[in-house]
Design a protein around this motif. Structure first.
Motif, PDB file in Angstrom:
ATOM      1  N   ASP A  44      51.724   0.278 -23.983  1.00 34.78           N
ATOM      2  CA  ASP A  44      52.917   0.668 -23.231  1.00 34.78           C
ATOM      3  C   ASP A  44      52.586   1.583 -22.059  1.00 34.78           C
ATOM      4  OD1 ASP A  44      54.503  -0.843 -24.841  1.00 34.78           O
ATOM      5  OD2 ASP A  44      55.084   0.814 -26.175  1.00 34.78           O
ATOM      6  N   ASP A  45      51.614   2.503 -22.240  1.00 35.23           N
ATOM      7  CA  ASP A  45      51.268   3.406 -21.141  1.00 35.23           C
ATOM      8  C   ASP A  45      50.621   2.654 -19.986  1.00 35.23           C
ATOM      9  OD1 ASP A  45      49.036   2.778 -22.588  1.00 35.23           O
ATOM     10  OD2 ASP A  45      48.122   4.773 -22.430  1.00 35.23           O
ATOM     11  N   GLU A  46      49.855   1.578 -20.310  1.00 34.97           N
ATOM     12  CA  GLU A  46      49.257   0.775 -19.245  1.00 34.97           C
ATOM     13  C   GLU A  46      50.331   0.030 -18.466  1.00 34.97           C
ATOM     14  OE1 GLU A  46      46.221  -0.619 -16.882  1.00 34.97           O
ATOM     15  OE2 GLU A  46      46.024   0.785 -18.551  1.00 34.97           O
ATOM     16  N   ALA A  47      51.308  -0.561 -19.174  1.00 37.10           N
ATOM     17  CA  ALA A  47      52.398  -1.247 -18.496  1.00 37.10           C
ATOM     18  C   ALA A  47      53.222  -0.262 -17.671  1.00 37.10           C
ATOM     19  CB  ALA A  47      53.279  -1.955 -19.520  1.00 37.10           C
ATOM     20  N   ASN A  48      53.448   0.940 -18.185  1.00 42.48           N
ATOM     21  CA  ASN A  48      54.219   1.960 -17.464  1.00 42.48           C
ATOM     22  C   ASN A  48      53.493   2.377 -16.200  1.00 42.48           C
ATOM     23  OD1 ASN A  48      56.029   3.946 -16.760  1.00 42.48           O
ATOM     24  ND2 ASN A  48      55.193   5.470 -18.197  1.00 42.48           N
ATOM     25  N   ARG A  49      52.180   2.607 -16.306  1.00 48.65           N
ATOM     26  CA  ARG A  49      51.397   3.023 -15.141  1.00 48.65           C
ATOM     27  C   ARG A  49      51.427   1.955 -14.055  1.00 48.65           C
ATOM     28  NH1 ARG A  49      47.070   3.610 -17.627  1.00 48.65           N
ATOM     29  NH2 ARG A  49      47.315   5.811 -18.180  1.00 48.65           N
ATOM     30  N   LEU A  50      51.244   0.659 -14.461  1.00 48.82           N
ATOM     31  CA  LEU A  50      51.271  -0.414 -13.480  1.00 48.82           C
ATOM     32  C   LEU A  50      52.650  -0.532 -12.836  1.00 48.82           C
ATOM     33  CD1 LEU A  50      50.022  -2.858 -12.071  1.00 48.82           C
ATOM     34  CD2 LEU A  50      50.607  -4.222 -14.081  1.00 48.82           C
ATOM     35  N   ALA A  51      53.730  -0.424 -13.642  1.00 49.31           N
ATOM     36  CA  ALA A  51      55.084  -0.541 -13.097  1.00 49.31           C
ATOM     37  C   ALA A  51      55.381   0.571 -12.100  1.00 49.31           C
ATOM     38  CB  ALA A  51      56.100  -0.525 -14.240  1.00 49.31           C
ATOM     39  N   GLU A  52      55.011   1.820 -12.422  1.00 44.85           N
ATOM     40  CA  GLU A  52      55.257   2.934 -11.503  1.00 44.85           C
ATOM     41  C   GLU A  52      54.467   2.769 -10.221  1.00 44.85           C
ATOM     42  OE1 GLU A  52      54.302   6.428 -13.649  1.00 44.85           O
ATOM     43  OE2 GLU A  52      56.168   6.445 -14.829  1.00 44.85           O
ATOM     44  N   HIS A  53      53.218   2.347 -10.333  1.00 43.00           N
ATOM     45  CA  HIS A  53      52.405   2.181  -9.130  1.00 43.00           C
ATOM     46  C   HIS A  53      52.993   1.091  -8.220  1.00 43.00           C
ATOM     47  CE1 HIS A  53      48.633   2.874  -6.948  1.00 43.00           C
ATOM     48  NE2 HIS A  53      48.645   1.567  -6.673  1.00 43.00           N
ATOM     49  N   LEU A  54      53.493   0.008  -8.805  1.00 44.34           N
ATOM     50  CA  LEU A  54      54.071  -1.055  -7.996  1.00 44.34           C
ATOM     51  C   LEU A  54      55.360  -0.610  -7.315  1.00 44.34           C
ATOM     52  CD1 LEU A  54      53.517  -4.196 -10.273  1.00 44.34           C
ATOM     53  CD2 LEU A  54      52.229  -3.519  -8.239  1.00 44.34           C
ATOM     54  N   VAL A  55      56.200   0.154  -8.024  1.00 47.31           N
ATOM     55  CA  VAL A  55      57.461   0.614  -7.430  1.00 47.31           C
ATOM     56  C   VAL A  55      57.195   1.558  -6.270  1.00 47.31           C
ATOM     57  CG1 VAL A  55      59.530   2.010  -7.867  1.00 47.31           C
ATOM     58  CG2 VAL A  55      58.812   0.278  -9.521  1.00 47.31           C
ATOM     59  N   ILE A  56      56.299   2.530  -6.473  1.00 46.34           N
ATOM     60  CA  ILE A  56      55.986   3.488  -5.410  1.00 46.34           C
ATOM     61  C   ILE A  56      55.344   2.782  -4.225  1.00 46.34           C
ATOM     62  CG2 ILE A  56      54.591   5.510  -4.828  1.00 46.34           C
ATOM     63  CD1 ILE A  56      54.944   6.445  -7.733  1.00 46.34           C
ATOM     64  N   SER A  57      54.370   1.910  -4.495  1.00 49.58           N
ATOM     65  CA  SER A  57      53.678   1.213  -3.402  1.00 49.58           C
ATOM     66  C   SER A  57      54.645   0.327  -2.632  1.00 49.58           C
ATOM     67  CB  SER A  57      52.522   0.384  -3.968  1.00 49.58           C
ATOM     68  OG  SER A  57      51.596   1.211  -4.630  1.00 49.58           O
ATOM     69  N   ARG A  58      55.565  -0.337  -3.342  1.00 49.63           N
ATOM     70  CA  ARG A  58      56.526  -1.216  -2.661  1.00 49.63           C
ATOM     71  C   ARG A  58      57.434  -0.413  -1.733  1.00 49.63           C
ATOM     72  NH1 ARG A  58      61.769  -2.800  -4.356  1.00 49.63           N
ATOM     73  NH2 ARG A  58      62.473  -4.744  -3.356  1.00 49.63           N
ATOM     74  N   ARG A  59      57.897   0.752  -2.182  1.00 47.76           N
ATOM     75  CA  ARG A  59      58.792   1.559  -1.365  1.00 47.76           C
ATOM     76  C   ARG A  59      58.065   2.102  -0.141  1.00 47.76           C
ATOM     77  NH1 ARG A  59      59.968   5.209  -4.873  1.00 47.76           N
ATOM     78  NH2 ARG A  59      61.749   4.037  -5.748  1.00 47.76           N
ATOM     79  N   LEU A  60      56.834   2.647  -0.305  1.00 47.75           N
ATOM     80  CA  LEU A  60      56.103   3.224   0.821  1.00 47.75           C
ATOM     81  C   LEU A  60      55.724   2.167   1.857  1.00 47.75           C
ATOM     82  CD1 LEU A  60      53.768   5.729  -1.076  1.00 47.75           C
ATOM     83  CD2 LEU A  60      55.814   6.255   0.276  1.00 47.75           C
ATOM     84  N   ILE A  61      55.291   0.998   1.399  1.00 49.07           N
ATOM     85  CA  ILE A  61      54.891  -0.055   2.349  1.00 49.07           C
ATOM     86  C   ILE A  61      56.108  -0.618   3.058  1.00 49.07           C
ATOM     87  CG2 ILE A  61      53.889  -2.366   2.495  1.00 49.07           C
ATOM     88  CD1 ILE A  61      51.931  -1.564   0.324  1.00 49.07           C
ATOM     89  N   ALA A  62      57.233  -0.731   2.344  1.00 54.40           N
ATOM     90  CA  ALA A  62      58.440  -1.279   2.990  1.00 54.40           C
ATOM     91  C   ALA A  62      58.956  -0.360   4.081  1.00 54.40           C
ATOM     92  CB  ALA A  62      59.515  -1.521   1.929  1.00 54.40           C
ATOM     93  N   GLU A  63      58.710   0.956   3.978  1.00 54.87           N
ATOM     94  CA  GLU A  63      59.172   1.896   4.999  1.00 54.87           C
ATOM     95  C   GLU A  63      58.317   1.858   6.246  1.00 54.87           C
ATOM     96  OE1 GLU A  63      59.120   5.599   3.018  1.00 54.87           O
ATOM     97  OE2 GLU A  63      60.944   5.230   1.816  1.00 54.87           O
ATOM     98  N   ARG A  64      57.150   1.290   6.205  1.00 56.14           N
ATOM     99  CA  ARG A  64      56.231   1.276   7.342  1.00 56.14           C
ATOM    100  C   ARG A  64      56.480   0.057   8.221  1.00 56.14           C
ATOM    101  NH1 ARG A  64      52.875   5.843   8.190  1.00 56.14           N
ATOM    102  NH2 ARG A  64      52.764   6.928   6.169  1.00 56.14           N
ATOM    103  N   PRO A  65      56.151   0.161   9.486  1.00 53.18           N
ATOM    104  CA  PRO A  65      56.219  -1.021  10.347  1.00 53.18           C
ATOM    105  C   PRO A  65      55.206  -2.071   9.893  1.00 53.18           C
ATOM    106  CG  PRO A  65      56.102   1.004  11.638  1.00 53.18           C
ATOM    107  CD  PRO A  65      55.828   1.395  10.225  1.00 53.18           C
ATOM    108  N   ALA A  66      55.438  -3.281  10.281  1.00 47.15           N
ATOM    109  CA  ALA A  66      54.566  -4.370   9.839  1.00 47.15           C
ATOM    110  C   ALA A  66      53.125  -4.146  10.257  1.00 47.15           C
ATOM    111  CB  ALA A  66      55.068  -5.710  10.380  1.00 47.15           C
ATOM    112  N   ALA A  67      52.899  -3.528  11.405  1.00 47.85           N
ATOM    113  CA  ALA A  67      51.544  -3.331  11.900  1.00 47.85           C
ATOM    114  C   ALA A  67      50.775  -2.316  11.065  1.00 47.85           C
ATOM    115  CB  ALA A  67      51.560  -2.899  13.356  1.00 47.85           C
ATOM    116  N   GLU A  68      51.481  -1.421  10.344  1.00 55.75           N
ATOM    117  CA  GLU A  68      50.810  -0.375   9.580  1.00 55.75           C
ATOM    118  C   GLU A  68      50.750  -0.674   8.084  1.00 55.75           C
ATOM    119  OE1 GLU A  68      52.759   3.266  10.378  1.00 55.75           O
ATOM    120  OE2 GLU A  68      52.502   3.133  12.563  1.00 55.75           O
ATOM    121  N   ARG A  69      51.359  -1.762   7.668  1.00 56.73           N
ATOM    122  CA  ARG A  69      51.454  -2.021   6.228  1.00 56.73           C
ATOM    123  C   ARG A  69      50.095  -2.346   5.604  1.00 56.73           C
ATOM    124  NH1 ARG A  69      57.091  -5.552   5.763  1.00 56.73           N
ATOM    125  NH2 ARG A  69      58.490  -3.776   6.276  1.00 56.73           N
TER     126      ARG A  69
END
Length: 440
Positions: A44-69
């Protein structure tokens, strides 16, 4: 009954059936492999770690312009997860089972990822099982990720190898057994063909694919025709031999009334020669149909008896070998072969030695003389029927030149080999080699 016989399936049809069966088994094994892989889960901790990393990474990359992603994805790469952004369709590994259970665990921790078309696949480069996947951003671009270390509690490497090897080994064994069963009639046919001319006719069971059955049927018919020809020839030879011996016997009796001694002796010699010629010819032509069965014979006693008989006639013949050597041969035929070799040696030599040797390789009998020998280039040809080597030996022998040919037939009937060779000290060595009974 004919209608109850198994239908004849062609060789091609049976091979195709075997291939189809192996494909079905392979498909089933592959399906099992994918289903087993999809059922694996992580802690469960491995699934939790992967899920949190994907959510954070998705939000940060979506806020950036396409050239900086792309650069942002590289900055978010850690020692555990490698990220990569791409403005295009996802590239799903072609051979990688889906991890359905692991995907369910990730979505339970972060339900917001359910709208991102998340997919997870298991990849096993070498012995390291890693997880790769991707999710879609709001603008349609994709964020791909991959674990940089083997996933904990995902011990699938050995199981995947086992699942891949077990069906392969099973298919090899099954295919080998099935092909062996298909080719079994051909092996029986080969053994029967090798026995042709060495005993009674044995019909081969008409089994196997349709093509093989037709070959076996034709072979059995051929054996019947050959046996009928041999039987007819043997019967004709017996009749001819009887008819020829009768007038020869009368001629032999009538010569006794001749007053002129020299004429009478000449006629007697001619009659004896004709009788010997008929005897050798019948022995040679009737050898293939000889009904004599093998029995245990003491070869040492037989060789010693031949030497003693020759000595009683005033000839120098010596036997060298053990006192007893029991072997299973056709007594009459094999004795005739030894007599021919000894008489041949006595005709061209003054001293003859009969040597008997035994070892694990079988029995070896040598008849050596001190005669003129045979030219090396004629050693093979002299075994052919009706061949005389006038240049090497005088033309005063009785018969058709079938003595060595009769010996050859008798030795082959025992599964042995007859070889002729010139001795270094002069003379000829005729050697008979008989294999052990289990190798016949």
């Amino acid at each position: 009954m004919t209608f109850l016989r198994r239908p004849a399936v062609g060789l091609l049809g049976q091979v195709l059936a075997i291939l189809l069966l192996t494909l079905v088994i392979e498909f089933g094994a592959s399906t099992l492999l994918y289903e087993r892989a999809s059922s694996f889960a992580v802690r469960d901790d491995e699934a939790n770690r992967l899920a949190e990393h994907l959510v954070i990474s998705r939000r940060l990359i979506a806020e950036r312009p396409a050239a900086e992603r792309a650069a942002m994805a590289a900055e978010l790469t850690t020692d555990r997860y490698r990220l990569q952004w791409a403005d295009g369709l996802p590239v799903v590994p072609p051979i990688a089972p889906a991890l359905d259970e692991m995907q369910r665990q990730v979505l339970e921790w972060e339900p917001s990822l359910a709208t991102t078309n998340l997919w997870l696949r298991l990849q096993s480069p070498g012995r390291r099982s890693v997880v790769s996947g991707g999710l879609r951003l709001d603008d349609g671009s994709w964020l791909f990720f991959r674990t940089r270390q083997p996933v904990a509690n995902l011990n699938l490497s050995f199981e995947r190898i086992a699942l891949a090897m077990v069906p392969a080994i099973a298919l090899m064994l099954l295919g080998g057994l099935l092909l062996r069963r298909v080719l079994l009639p051909l092996r029986r046919l080969a053994k029967a063909a090798d026995r042709v001319g060495h005993g009674a006719v044995e019909h081969v069971d008409e089994d196997g694919p349709g093509e093989v059955r037709r070959v076996i049927t034709a072979f059995n018919r051929m054996q019947d025709r050959i046996q009928a020809l041999i039987a007819g020839r043997t019967q004709a030879l017996a009749a001819v031999g009887h008819d020829l011996r009768t007038p020869l016997a009368r001629l032999h009796l009538r010569t006794e009334a001749l007053a002129h001694v020299e004429t009478r002796d000449a006629i007697v010699r001619d009659v004896v020669e004709m009788e010997a010629m008929i005897t050798s010819l019948l022995a040679f032509l009737g050898g293939a149909a000889d009904p004599e069965s093998a029995s245990v014979v003491d070869l040492a006693v037989l060789c010693a008896t031949l030497a003693d008989d020759a000595e009683d006639r005033g000839r120098a013949v010596t036997y060298v070998g053990p006192d007893h050597c029991e072997w299973r041969v056709r007594r009459v035929g094999f004795k005739r072969a030894l007599v021919n070799l000894v008489e041949n040696a006595l005709h061209y030599g003054d001293a003859v030695t009969i040597t008997l040797l035994t070892d694990r390789a079988g029995v070896t009998i040598r008849i050596e003389d001190d005669g003129p020998g045979i030219p090396d280039d004629e050693l093979d040809r002299v075994l052919e029927p009706f061949v005389r080597l006038d240049a090497a030996r005088a033309r005063d022998t009785v018969g058709f030149g079938l003595g060595l040919s009769i010996v050859q037939l008798a030795v082959v009937a025992e599964g042995g080999v007859l070889t002729l060779a010139n001795r270094d000290r002069g003379g000829l060595c005729a050697q008979i080699t008989l294999p052990p009974p289990e190798m016949k």
